[in-house]
Design an enzyme around this catalytic site. Structure first.
Site, PDB file in Angstrom:
ATOM      1  CB  CYS A 113      -0.956  -0.003   1.193  1.00 47.70           C
ATOM      2  SG  CYS A 113      -2.171  -1.337   1.128  1.00 47.70           S
ATOM      3  CG  HIS A 255      -3.069   3.506   2.183  1.00 48.71           C
ATOM      4  ND1 HIS A 255      -3.722   3.002   1.076  1.00 48.71           N
ATOM      5  CD2 HIS A 255      -3.032   2.493   3.093  1.00 48.71           C
ATOM      6  CE1 HIS A 255      -4.046   1.743   1.315  1.00 48.71           C
ATOM      7  NE2 HIS A 255      -3.648   1.414   2.519  1.00 48.71           N
ATOM      8  CG  ASN A 285      -6.754  -0.716   1.604  1.00 46.85           C
ATOM      9  OD1 ASN A 285      -6.072  -0.487   0.615  1.00 46.85           O
ATOM     10  ND2 ASN A 285      -6.227  -0.966   2.789  1.00 46.85           N
TER      11      ASN A 285
END
Length: 334
Positions: A113, A255, A285
């Site tokens: 990520c 993020h 996500n």
């Protein structure tokens, strides 16, 4: 001699059309819309159809970013992903070919990520070293392909998508110039976020993966704590290196891992809620794609405007983390 700065000149985002809501999960898993929202902040997410791969998402986002930049040229393509189309070869050359970019340098970057920020540092380095004048940086993940569909703790969080930016050589004081980037990692904690099976360590045993080892695993409570601590610390360092004060940050783009993580980091940094960008409720996500997708959607919706000081941060497996700054340019997001 100091090389040229990398200046953001185009941006695009893409999510596949297939929409999955919390109610869809509630019909087959021991969960509910209220449970998912309270723990993640997510209401819906987009997932790929069977037969779709990461490269398909990357091509869509890359096409939009190039169109946004008003120029379909690039000297290099960097693809940040955890879900390449196949273990070998890298996916980036295929994306470059499908985009009609010719025989340019193209390679993958893997930092889960945190991938977009690691890719941004890589692209910035290519420009500073004069290896390339224009770089297409794509972050794409078909994350649902590595998620156990029966695991309610991860299945409801992760989704698929892509985001891309075009960077060109320019001056450090231009709007859109990438500011100081700060990166870090801690391999001693790699077990917190992992896919145990499928790699050389498991394959070298000559034994098949243990049941479930082909899927993504995350130790949620420990990951939450480290994500908040690392993103807060690295964001503070990036702001300091840029010569800013936290109060001068106009937009905070983190993020999109979990709404509670985002709130905790924003509060610790002292960034008011109205300055924090978020799309997690709508897209979940999306792994490495999270940051560029957030930026593209925010700019398209008018929540991000030219001249605003933007702070970026991310945290992912590795463990890995990073942060950076830039003054948002006048750019049409697609």
């Amino acid at each position: 001699m100091t090389g040229p700065a990398a200046v953001l000149t185009g941006i695009g985002g893409y999510v596949p059309p297939n929409l999955v809501t919390n109610e869809d999960f509630a019909r087959r898993l021991d969960t509910s819309d209220a449970w998912i929202r309270s723990r993640t902040g997510i209401a819906r997410r987009h997932v790929i159809e069977p037969g779709t791969a990461t490269s398909d998402l990357a091509v869509e986002a890359g096409t939009r970013a190039l169109k946004s930049a008003g120029d379909d040229r690039a000297d290099a393509l960097v693809l940040a992903t955890t879900t390449p189309d196949q273990p070998c070869p890298a996916t980036a050359p295929q994306v470059a070919s499908r985009l009609g970019l010719g025989r340019i340098a193209a390679f993958d970057v893997s930092a889960v990520c945190s991938g977009f920020l690691y890719g941004l540092a890589t692209a910035t380095g290519l420009i500073a070293a004069r290896v390339a004048e224009r770089v297409l940086l794509v972050a794409a993940d078909a994350f649902t392909t590595i998620i156990d569909p029966e695991d309610r703790t991860t299945a409801v969080i992760f989704a698929d998508g892509a985001g891309a930016v075009v960077l060109r050589a320019g001056a450090v004081d231009e709007p859109g110039a990438v500011g100081p980037l700060v990166l870090g990692s801690d391999g001693e904690l790699s077990h917190l976020i992992e896919v145990p099976g499928g790699g050389s360590r498991q394959r070298s045993t000559g034994l098949p993966p243990r049941p479930g080892d082909q899927y993504f695993r995350m130790l949620g409570r420990d990951t939450y704590r480290h994500a908040v601590e690392r993103m807060t610390a690295v964001s503070g360092e990036a702001v300091e290196r840029a010569g800013w004060r936290p109060a001068e940050v106009d937009r905070f783009a983190a993020h999109q891992a979990n709404a509670r993580i985002l709130d905790s980091v924003g509060e610790r940094l002292g960034v008011p809620a109205e300055r924090r960008l978020s799309n997690i409720e709508r897209v979940g996500n999306t792994g490495a794609a999270s940051l560029p997708l957030l930026l593209a959607q925010s700019a398209a919706e008018g929540r991000l405007a030219a001249g605003q000081r933007v702070l970026l941060t991310a945290f992912g497996g590795g463990l890995s983390w990073g942060a950076g700054t830039l003054v948002w340019p006048s750019v049409e997001a697609l």
